[in-house]
Design a protein around this motif. Structure first.
Motif, mmCIF file in Angstrom:
data_model
loop_
_atom_site.group_PDB
_atom_site.id
_atom_site.type_symbol
_atom_site.label_atom_id
_atom_site.label_comp_id
_atom_site.label_asym_id
_atom_site.label_seq_id
_atom_site.Cartn_x
_atom_site.Cartn_y
_atom_site.Cartn_z
ATOM 1 N N GLY A 189 0.690 -0.968 0.028
ATOM 2 C CA GLY A 189 -0.168 -0.218 -0.130
ATOM 3 C C GLY A 189 1.249 1.272 -0.210
ATOM 4 N N VAL A 190 2.402 1.543 -0.326
ATOM 5 C CA VAL A 190 3.116 2.172 -0.947
ATOM 6 C C VAL A 190 3.059 2.649 -2.291
ATOM 7 C CG1 VAL A 190 3.954 2.124 1.708
ATOM 8 C CG2 VAL A 190 4.503 1.461 -0.046
ATOM 9 N N ASN A 191 3.878 3.583 -2.623
ATOM 10 C CA ASN A 191 4.539 3.934 -3.512
ATOM 11 C C ASN A 191 5.813 3.136 -4.292
ATOM 12 O OD1 ASN A 191 5.851 5.672 -5.303
ATOM 13 N ND2 ASN A 191 4.346 6.254 -5.706
ATOM 14 N N PHE A 192 6.282 2.858 -5.020
ATOM 15 C CA PHE A 192 6.761 2.031 -5.930
ATOM 16 C C PHE A 192 8.315 3.005 -5.306
ATOM 17 C CE2 PHE A 192 7.168 5.092 -9.525
ATOM 18 C CZ PHE A 192 8.563 4.962 -9.625
ATOM 19 N N ARG A 193 8.098 4.049 -5.364
ATOM 20 C CA ARG A 193 9.089 4.686 -4.968
ATOM 21 C C ARG A 193 10.422 3.880 -3.483
ATOM 22 N NH1 ARG A 193 13.775 6.340 -5.107
ATOM 23 N NH2 ARG A 193 14.729 8.240 -6.095
ATOM 24 N N THR A 194 8.964 4.384 -2.877
ATOM 25 C CA THR A 194 9.457 3.582 -1.563
ATOM 26 C C THR A 194 9.612 2.164 -1.093
ATOM 27 O OG1 THR A 194 6.989 5.193 -0.676
ATOM 28 C CG2 THR A 194 8.160 3.496 1.090
ATOM 29 N N VAL A 195 9.257 1.746 -1.789
ATOM 30 C CA VAL A 195 9.436 0.257 -2.165
ATOM 31 C C VAL A 195 11.522 0.650 -2.543
ATOM 32 C CG1 VAL A 195 9.776 -2.291 -2.812
ATOM 33 C CG2 VAL A 195 7.821 -0.879 -2.515
ATOM 34 N N ILE A 196 11.563 1.214 -3.217
ATOM 35 C CA ILE A 196 13.122 1.320 -3.702
ATOM 36 C C ILE A 196 13.852 1.712 -2.508
ATOM 37 C CG2 ILE A 196 14.427 2.705 -5.449
ATOM 38 C CD1 ILE A 196 12.402 2.857 -7.535
ATOM 39 N N ARG A 197 13.232 3.382 -1.792
ATOM 40 C CA ARG A 197 14.132 4.068 -0.893
ATOM 41 C C ARG A 197 14.174 2.151 0.634
ATOM 42 N NH1 ARG A 197 10.462 8.090 -0.917
ATOM 43 N NH2 ARG A 197 11.319 8.962 -2.658
ATOM 44 N N TRP A 198 13.258 1.214 0.930
ATOM 45 C CA TRP A 198 13.139 0.729 1.717
ATOM 46 C C TRP A 198 14.708 -0.625 1.586
ATOM 47 C CZ3 TRP A 198 7.692 -1.245 2.153
ATOM 48 C CH2 TRP A 198 7.381 0.026 2.918
ATOM 49 N N ILE A 199 15.097 -0.679 -0.124
ATOM 50 C CA ILE A 199 16.184 -1.110 -0.729
ATOM 51 C C ILE A 199 17.016 -0.407 -0.973
ATOM 52 C CG2 ILE A 199 17.153 -2.689 -2.694
ATOM 53 C CD1 ILE A 199 13.979 -3.194 -3.358
ATOM 54 N N GLU A 200 17.059 0.826 -0.862
ATOM 55 C CA GLU A 200 17.944 1.471 -1.054
ATOM 56 C C GLU A 200 19.072 1.508 0.882
ATOM 57 O OE1 GLU A 200 17.297 5.138 -2.234
ATOM 58 O OE2 GLU A 200 17.833 4.817 -4.448
ATOM 59 N N ARG A 201 17.999 1.333 1.739
ATOM 60 C CA ARG A 201 17.993 1.425 2.947
ATOM 61 C C ARG A 201 19.032 0.505 3.288
ATOM 62 N NH1 ARG A 201 13.946 6.262 4.397
ATOM 63 N NH2 ARG A 201 14.726 7.195 2.456
ATOM 64 N N GLY A 202 18.926 -1.331 2.819
ATOM 65 C CA GLY A 202 19.357 -2.630 3.033
ATOM 66 C C GLY A 202 18.204 -2.577 4.183
ATOM 67 N N ARG A 203 16.622 -2.151 4.239
ATOM 68 C CA ARG A 203 15.492 -3.192 4.861
ATOM 69 C C ARG A 203 14.803 -4.385 4.042
ATOM 70 N NH1 ARG A 203 13.447 0.615 9.112
ATOM 71 N NH2 ARG A 203 13.818 2.133 9.161
ATOM 72 N N LEU A 204 14.756 -3.912 3.241
ATOM 73 C CA LEU A 204 14.218 -5.213 1.759
ATOM 74 C C LEU A 204 15.808 -5.951 1.018
ATOM 75 C CD1 LEU A 204 12.507 -6.860 1.039
ATOM 76 C CD2 LEU A 204 11.767 -4.362 -0.313
ATOM 77 N N LYS A 205 15.583 -7.003 1.174
ATOM 78 C CA LYS A 205 16.536 -7.794 0.239
ATOM 79 C C LYS A 205 16.414 -7.552 -1.424
ATOM 80 C CE LYS A 205 19.274 -11.620 0.083
ATOM 81 N NZ LYS A 205 19.454 -12.787 0.318
ATOM 82 N N ALA A 206 16.982 -7.291 -2.409
ATOM 83 C CA ALA A 206 16.622 -7.521 -3.246
ATOM 84 C C ALA A 206 18.653 -7.077 -4.351
ATOM 85 C CB ALA A 206 15.816 -6.208 -4.031
ATOM 86 N N TYR A 207 17.626 -7.606 -5.673
ATOM 87 C CA TYR A 207 19.162 -7.807 -6.249
ATOM 88 C C TYR A 207 18.813 -6.726 -7.969
ATOM 89 C CZ TYR A 207 17.055 -11.031 -8.460
ATOM 90 O OH TYR A 207 16.197 -12.243 -9.191
ATOM 91 N N LYS A 208 19.343 -6.396 -8.607
ATOM 92 C CA LYS A 208 19.889 -5.554 -9.784
ATOM 93 C C LYS A 208 19.657 -6.317 -10.085
ATOM 94 C CE LYS A 208 19.852 -0.404 -7.683
ATOM 95 N NZ LYS A 208 20.517 0.745 -8.912
ATOM 96 N N LEU A 209 18.562 -5.875 -11.506
ATOM 97 C CA LEU A 209 19.591 -6.627 -12.707
ATOM 98 C C LEU A 209 20.158 -5.468 -13.574
ATOM 99 C CD1 LEU A 209 15.783 -7.044 -14.431
ATOM 100 C CD2 LEU A 209 17.205 -8.139 -13.424
ATOM 101 N N PRO A 210 20.958 -6.377 -14.574
ATOM 102 C CA PRO A 210 21.800 -5.268 -15.249
ATOM 103 C C PRO A 210 20.877 -3.944 -16.128
ATOM 104 C CG PRO A 210 21.921 -7.284 -16.638
ATOM 105 C CD PRO A 210 20.682 -7.019 -15.220
ATOM 106 N N GLY A 211 20.789 -4.133 -16.882
ATOM 107 C CA GLY A 211 20.582 -3.227 -17.949
ATOM 108 C C GLY A 211 19.738 -1.853 -16.761
ATOM 109 N N ARG A 212 18.775 -1.730 -16.946
ATOM 110 C CA ARG A 212 17.660 -0.157 -16.208
ATOM 111 C C ARG A 212 17.861 -0.349 -14.648
ATOM 112 N NH1 ARG A 212 11.508 0.328 -18.046
ATOM 113 N NH2 ARG A 212 11.938 -1.896 -16.889
ATOM 114 N N GLY A 213 18.579 -1.778 -14.205
ATOM 115 C CA GLY A 213 19.012 -1.426 -12.458
ATOM 116 C C GLY A 213 17.714 -1.357 -11.877
#
Lengths: 194, 194
Positions: free
Chosen positions: B12-36
Motif C-alpha cells: 500500500g505504498v508508492n514504488f519509490r518508497t519500496v526502492i528507498r527501503w531497498i537502498e537502505r537495506g531494509r528489504l533485500k533485493a538485487y538489481k538487473l544489469p540493464g535499467r537497474g
DNA sequence: TGATATAATGTCATGATTGACAGGTTAGAT
DNA sequence: ATCTAACCTGTCAATCATGACATTATATCA
C-alpha cells in the motif's frame, strides 16, 4: 489500503485521533518500517465503521455494480446476464458450484443471484456458508428459483436478502437487484479506487 | 519474484518508497544489469513483511504444506484427511464444489486432491479451470478416482499432475503427495515464526 | 445541582518519510 | 523487429508521526 489521514477524513476526525484509535487497539492497522506510517486495510476499516455504527462510504464497499450469477441452465443464465448487462451491471456467470466459489472469492461481487436447484449443490448450504464467511457476509444474495413457497421461505431464513420466483419478468429482476445494490451505472469512476 | 511495483501494491505504498527501503537495506533485493530494475525474491519479501508485522498475502506464502481435499464421500474424505494429517500436512476438506472453490482461493493450498466423480461437478472442467487461473496455476492436482483407465488418462491431459486410482493404500497416497509437494513436516517451524 | 477528575479530541510546531512529477530507458509481449 | 507498459533517477511538495498543550465531553462525588 488507507493512511491515517484518509481514514480521518472518512470519519470526520483529526488524524491524531485515528492514530490514538490504532494505539488503543480499536482499529487494526500495521506500521511501515520507515517513519512508522500506519496503513489500514480497507476491510478492517469497514469492519471498524460497522462496529461503531458509523456510515460506510460506498466506494469502500468493493465495487458496487458487480453481480455474480450462479445458474446452470444456459438459457436462464444468458437471459439474466443480458438483462443486467444492459442495465449497466458488471456481470459474471458461474455455471457450477466450484467456479461459483472461486468467482465469489476472486471478484467480490456486490450481489449474487443464486439458483437453489443446482446439481450437487445444496443452495441452502451455500447460503449458510456465504453468511459464515467473514469477508463476504456483506454480499447480497438474491435467490432465483422455481422452488415452492416453503422452499423460498426457508431460503430467506437461511440468509437470502430477497427471492425471485421463476418465471419472472426482466423488470422484476432489475427492480430487486437495484433495490439491493443500487443502479448499475457507477456513480463515478472513482468507485474503482484500490 | 517481485518487481518494486508489485511489492508496492502489496504494502500500500508508492514504488519509490519500496526502492528507498531497498537502498537502505531494509528489504533485500538485487538489481538487473540493464535499467537497474530491482527484483525481490518472494521469500525475502515475506520475511520483510513478517519482520514488520505487516499482513502477508496468502498467495505469497510459498512452499506451504497445505492440502485441500475435494471429496464428497465422508468416509473417504476422513480417511484421506487422517492419513495426511498424520504425515504433518495441513489439511482442509471441501465436500462440495462451491466450498471447494472458495477454499482454493482462500487457503491457497500447495496441493489439491480431486475426486473426479462428484455430483454436479465435472472434474475435467474443474481441472481445466484451475489451470487457466493465473494465481493458482502452480497448485498441484492429484486426481483420486475410481474412474476407468481412459478417464484417468483424460484427467492427465486435462492438467492433473498425478492420478491415484481407488481403492488405494495410505502409503500410495502419501508417496504421491510427498512426491508432488514434499514432506508434510515443515523444514523448520521457525521459518514461519514472526 | 455544581465541582472536580478523567478521558478523548483538536491544535501547533518540528523533523523525517513518502508521493508526485518529469524525463529517460528497458523488459516483456507480439 | 517493434511497441507498450513498467521501471529508474532526481527533485520538491505533501503527508505523516510525535510530543506538548488547549479544549471539550463524560463520569464521579459532594
Amino acid at each position: 489500503m488507507l493512511t491515517t489521514g484518509e481514514a480521518a477524513k472518512y470519519c470526520g476526525v483529526n488524524f491524531r485521533t485515528v492514530i490514538r484509535w490504532i494505539e488503543r487497539g480499536r482499529l487494526k492497522a500495521y506500521k511501515l518500517p520507515g517513519r512508522g506510517d500506519h496503513r489500514i486495510q480497507t476491510q478492517d476499516f469497514v469492519a471498524f465503521l460497522r462496529d461503531n455504527n458509523m456510515p460506510v462510504p460506498p466506494e469502500l464497499v468493493g465495487t458496487n455494480n458487480r453481480v455474480l450469477v450462479i445458474e446452470d441452465q444456459p438459457e436462464m443464465a444468458a437471459a439474466i446476464r443480458r438483462t443486467l448487462k444492459r442495465a449497466g451491471y458488471d456481470v459474471e456467470v458461474a455455471k457450477d458450484g466450484f467456479i461459483a466459489g472461486t468467482m465469489l472469492m476472486r471478484h467480490n461481487p456486490a450481489l449474487v443471484t443464486l439458483d437453489l436447484k443446482m446439481p450437487g449443490m445444496d443452495g441452502y448450504q451455500v447460503l449458510n456458508f456465504i453468511r459464515e464467511q467473514e469477508d463476504h457476509s456483506q454480499v447480497k444474495v438474491l435467490v432465483v428459483s422455481a422452488e415452492t413457497r416453503e422452499g423460498l421461505a426457508r431460503a430467506k431464513t437461511s440468509g437470502a436478502d430477497d427471492i425471485l420466483p421463476k418465471p419472472f419478468d426482466n423488470s422484476e429482476l432489475l427492480a430487486k437487484v437495484s433495490q439491493l445494490i443500487g443502479d448499475g451505472q457507477p456513480v463515478s469512476a472513482q468507485d474503482q479506487l484500490v
